[in-house]
Design a protein around this motif. Sequence first.
Motif, PDB file in Angstrom:
ATOM      1  N   VAL A  15       1.200   5.753  -1.137  1.00  0.00           N
ATOM      2  CA  VAL A  15       0.939   6.751  -2.185  1.00  0.00           C
ATOM      3  C   VAL A  15       2.239   6.988  -2.947  1.00  0.00           C
ATOM      4  O   VAL A  15       3.288   7.242  -2.339  1.00  0.00           O
ATOM      5  CB  VAL A  15       0.438   8.065  -1.548  1.00  0.00           C
ATOM      6  CG1 VAL A  15       0.273   9.137  -2.610  1.00  0.00           C
ATOM      7  CG2 VAL A  15      -0.861   7.824  -0.805  1.00  0.00           C
ATOM      8  N   ALA A  35       0.854  -1.188   0.000  1.00  0.00           N
ATOM      9  CA  ALA A  35       0.000   0.000   0.000  1.00  0.00           C
ATOM     10  C   ALA A  35       0.890   1.238   0.000  1.00  0.00           C
ATOM     11  O   ALA A  35       2.114   1.126   0.119  1.00  0.00           O
ATOM     12  CB  ALA A  35      -0.884  -0.004   1.247  1.00  0.00           C
ATOM     13  N   GLY A  89      -1.717   5.501  -7.244  1.00  0.00           N
ATOM     14  CA  GLY A  89      -1.814   4.292  -6.431  1.00  0.00           C
ATOM     15  C   GLY A  89      -0.722   3.290  -6.725  1.00  0.00           C
ATOM     16  O   GLY A  89      -0.620   2.253  -6.059  1.00  0.00           O
ATOM     17  N   SER A  90       0.102   3.574  -7.740  1.00  0.00           N
ATOM     18  CA  SER A  90       1.188   2.638  -8.073  1.00  0.00           C
ATOM     19  C   SER A  90       2.310   3.378  -8.789  1.00  0.00           C
ATOM     20  O   SER A  90       2.132   4.500  -9.266  1.00  0.00           O
ATOM     21  CB  SER A  90       0.662   1.508  -8.963  1.00  0.00           C
ATOM     22  OG  SER A  90       0.150   2.055 -10.151  1.00  0.00           O
TER      23      SER A  90
END
Length: 330
Positions: free
Chosen positions: A206, A204, A248-249
Amino acid sequence: MHAVVIGAGIAGASVAYFLARAGARVTVVDAGVHAASSVPGALVNPVRGQSGGVDPRALTGMAFTWALLRDLAAAGFAVPHGQVGVLRPVPDDRARARFERNLPSALAHAWLAPGDAPARLSPGWAHVLHLPEGGWVDGPALTRALLAASGARVVRGRALDWSGREVHLSPAQGGLEHLQADAVVFCGGSVGVTWQAQGGRGGAGVHRMGTLLTLERPVTRVPVSFGAYLAPHGSGGVLGATFEAPAGSWAPEALPLGSLAWLLGRGEALSALGGVRVTGRWTGSRLSGLECGAEAGRGWRLTGLGSKGFLLGPLLASELAARVVGEAQA
Ligand SMILES: Cc1cc2nc3c(=O)[nH]c(=O)nc-3n(C[C@H](O)[C@H](O)[C@H](O)COP(=O)(O)OP(=O)(O)OC[C@H]3O[C@@H](n4cnc5c(N)ncnc54)[C@H](O)[C@@H]3O)c2cc1C
């Protein structure tokens, strides 16, 4: 004990260094795909962002990073850096009040009139916060020095999967398909956490991309930062910022033309750039969402250093390495 560290950025190289100093035999596996730690000129800056936030560990982390650089130099691993202070110009009284609310009394600082700052600033700034204990460091040089000083064996390849005792590599490296260890520490940064998430194994945080322009010479000897930053680096200067939209990635490095215009505008707002030639460009992605400690069934983890990789990374790595060794010996 034998420890495997996955990732050779500032987190992984620092963990390897402190594990080795604690007596461990260390193997570092690195995919060599993308390292935020290759940032050519990084600030060691305890007062962050445009609200002037100060991490509770910032002062300890800053002192720790400078002490580490001295230790490395004494051991023959000189890393370009400058403990020359950091300047944080602010546009108005409200911004100054915001910064002041966050400043711990233990942090050496002074408010200067823009004309008294030890750097030539563009017009328009109301106040300048001088942080004499801050500075800059050459990111890749520090990472290389830590790896070299650790004496770790470095395996070029990607760790596909791992437990607390075994790491599976892909592609097989010189016939090596897996590594056995007494402890595994994952330090995969933005790209590594993205691969983990793609493999359905958690991950997880940012991810945020930014760019540095490398310059033939520094615009200012003392780093200046608000929105973007100007700083020296090993063989010139940098103008940089982390400014792309949070994601997100991890995604492959890109510099949209509009972002370049934005960066140049922020740079000009800090100091006149005229006459300084651009020598190159570096784009990277940093991951926020600190995770430092044990991970159920998967060993240990130091990820999500955000914009504080060189401020907090070595300190957190030293503490984690002590826990890893302590547990292996228990
Ligand atoms: C534009 C920009 C400016 C920045 N400026 C500053 C600054 O001024 N000051 C500051 O302190 N910080 C700054 N940062 C943040 C800092 O760069 C990061 O916090 C830090 O570098 C993160 O280090 P890391 O070791 O966690 O990850 P990384 O440096 O990204 O290293 C991760 C490594 O792990 C490898 N890896 C990942 N997964 C695997 C796997 N499965 N198998 C094998 N290898 C793997 C990758 O290939 C990579 O080499 C900046 C970042 C950016 C993008």
